[in-house]
Motif scaffolding. Sequence first.
Motif: not given
Length: 204
Positions: A93-121
């Motif tokens: 089943x085709x997934x709309x904007x598959x590469x874009x979704x993964x890029x956004x996933x990476x961006x969110x994970x990068x933002x979270x894992x470079x946030x000291x408060x997120x990492x601490x919690x």
Amino acid sequence: MEVGSFLDEDETAIRTRMRDYGLDTVFGLWLPRTYAAEVETSIRDQRRSLGNRLSVIGAKLSDPKVKQNAMEGFQNYVSSMDRYLGELDIKPKPIKDRDGSFARFLAVRTRNLTNAGYVERHSRLVTFAPMFDAWLEPRVANEFERSFFEELAWRAQALRRAKIVRTLLDGIDVDDGWTEDGDLPRALSAKLKRSGWEDEEWEA
């Protein structure tokens, strides 16, 4: 990760292991301060190690080359799955904007894992707090004691008794037949009146 460390387990497994040192009560898992200090030290070391590892992942994901490698790895994975499904004559089943979704996933994970408060919690496996003085309020004290002895009586019947259960039963000199929760408060009260309870007794 070190073999046998708390990091090898998920949060549920860690809480299960901690029950060897504590009793479930109406106010959560109660541990005597001797055990609490021991467990908290171990958890604190694991928490620091986990936080450092998460921060390392965040720093790596911040590198544009690493992010590009991740995108290429994702695309290669999708291509290999397309080929595999094609061989099975299965149309994915085709997934709309598959590469874009993964890029956004990476961006969110990068933002979270470079946030000291997120990492601490995220690396906080459990929360420790000193026991409040429940005996200031009789109703609260009764609820705590009821749940404490009910749990002790229940777990005293297990074939493999937890460390805290073995120590308490040995300390109050209760034999294997005394597992009714009514007997346990009387036995503990008699023990405390007779000789108190020293921290060293938890290590017996």
